[in-house]
Scaffold this motif. Structure first.
Motif, PDB file in Angstrom:
ATOM      1  N   SER A   1       1.766   3.371   2.864  1.00  0.00           N
ATOM      2  CA  SER A   1       1.449   4.203   1.938  1.00  0.00           C
ATOM      3  C   SER A   1       2.591   4.915   1.247  1.00  0.00           C
ATOM      4  O   SER A   1       2.649   5.162   0.022  1.00  0.00           O
TER       5      SER A   1
ATOM      6  N   ASP B   1      -1.697  -1.061  -1.717  1.00  0.00           N
ATOM      7  CA  ASP B   1      -2.341   0.195  -1.867  1.00  0.00           C
ATOM      8  C   ASP B   1      -3.745  -0.347  -1.509  1.00  0.00           C
ATOM      9  O   ASP B   1      -4.522   0.611  -1.251  1.00  0.00           O
TER      10      ASP B   1
ATOM     11  N   GLN C   1      -5.609   4.591   1.583  1.00  0.00           N
ATOM     12  CA  GLN C   1      -4.204   4.908   1.998  1.00  0.00           C
ATOM     13  C   GLN C   1      -4.040   6.533   2.558  1.00  0.00           C
ATOM     14  O   GLN C   1      -4.842   7.144   2.445  1.00  0.00           O
TER      15      GLN C   1
END
Length: 395
Positions: free
Chosen positions: A143, A151, A157
């Motif tokens: 992340s 993502d 995330q």
């Protein structure tokens, strides 16, 4: 033994691997199951700082293996203490936590920053990171990374990582809010294409962090431990970060990483951080040998000189074949190809005969070079000669 006889089906698939099994290594050279030798300019992605089968590391492993492997991280051990002091004596940091991989060290840095933010900045937790950055493969470090597509792979995330542009100070400043606790970057983006942060940008980030009372965090998993010609890449910019992470080169090939910080940032309480193998004497004894060799008189000067020599030779190829130039620091360098032939060059280099060449293409239009820090000029010349032959065909 033929490749077909190896039980490769027992391994979980994570990437496409060529049909060869490496069996031995020495210095800049690897040997596969057929006896073919390869000049290694990848070195485990900058892991083998001292090449394959380094004698000092082997001696440290053998000696420590006969004394003590793992008393538990709940106790002190001698190699852990020695390596911690070597790191603080040779850096601007005061405290060290050992882990097993760069991702773990970065995960620890994120936790430490958030803990510090809870104690000193009203619960601030966001860490500004850079687009195209790479910080590891745990959920939090993925992340934090700015790698395209990451993502969505394991969504959702972990929140708290707004992305700025490398070398664009204004893009960082506009993301700062009362939730911001720190700024984190690689001094040279490795997976992103060997893109150095400028001296001005690094100094600007330090000033921004001071102005807004933020933590300045450098991920030196790839750039640290001599890779860029100084012991740590932050030294190139004349700044002092608050937190630094190390991996890859610190273990020289064994699983070892470290999280370092200034004394006033060390905020962990009992139970906040740990790990079964963290700081075990077998790995830290090897790390201590690596540090002794990296800090030996003249070693880093030699890395700088060979980095400059590699740069010069890559520029010769650039001029010869009309390529896009080169960039990097020390012995972390890239050749910009100008066209998407990187993966093909990597494959054909490996297939060369009688000797193969191991290269890496983190982007389709460039090659990345991460040789052992004790690579010889003759080996650099040999690599350049082999690459020249490939470029004659493909460029």
């Amino acid at each position: 033994m033929a490749f077909a006889e190896f039980p490769v089906q027992s391994l979980m698939y994570i990437t496409n691997r060529p049909e060869l099994v490496f069996t031995e290594g020495k210095g800049s050279w690897l040997t596969d199951h057929n006896g073919k030798r390869y000049l290694d300019f990848v070195q485990g992605w900058a892991v083998n700082a001292l090449g394959h089968s380094n004698e000092g590391m082997i001696q440290a492993l053998e000696k420590q293996a006969r004394k003590l492997l793992n008393p538990s991280p709940a106790f002190y051990n001698e190699p852990m203490l020695k390596l911690a002091q070597q790191l603080t004596d040779n850096s601007c940091f005061d405290k060290v936590f050992f882990a097993n991989s760069g991702a773990e060290a970065n995960e620890g840095a994120i936790k430490l920053a958030r803990k510090w933010g809870r104690k000193h900045k009203n619960g601030a937790y966001e860490i500004i990171t850079m687009d195209h950055s790479f910080h590891g493969r745990t959920l939090a470090t993925m992340s934090a990374s700015g790698k395209a597509g990451w993502d969505t792979i394991f969504a959702p995330q972990v929140p708290g990582f707004p992305k700025a542009e490398l070398n664009d100070l204004a893009s960082v400043e506009k993301l700062i809010t009362d939730k911001t606790v720190g700024i984190m970057l690689e001094p040279v983006q490795g997976e992103g294409g060997v893109i150095p942060a400028t001296r001005e940008f690094m100094q600007g980030l330090r000033a921004l962090a001071d102005k807004h009372k933020l933590l300045f965090i450098v991920d030196e998993v790839q750039t640290g431990c001599g890779r860029c010609g100084t012991l740590f890449a932050y030294e190139l910019s004349g700044v002092e970060p608050d937190i630094m992470t190390l991996g890859k080169g610190i273990g020289g090939g064994v699983p070892l990483s470290a999280l370092l910080c200034k004394a006033d940032v060390a905020s962990f309480e009992a139970g906040d951080q740990g790990g079964t193998y963290n700081g075990n004497p077998l790995m830290t004894a090897v790390g201590s040998s690596v540090m002794e060799q990296l800090t030996a008189p003249g070693f880093l000067d030699d890395v700088k000189a060979k980095g400059e020599y590699l740069r010069e030779q890559l520029l010769v190829l650039t001029k010869e074949f009309g390529l896009g130039g080169e960039r990097g620091e020390g012995l972390l360098r890239a050749l910009v190809l100008g066209k998407d032939i990187g993966p093909q060059l990597v494959e054909e280099a490996r297939e060369m005969s009688p000797v193969g060449l191991l290269l890496n293409a983190p982007r389709p239009n460039l090659l990345r070079f991460m040789p052992a820090l004790n690579v010889t000029r003759e080996e650099i010349d040999q690599m350049i000669g082999m690459l020249r032959e490939l470029l004659k065909k493909l460029a």
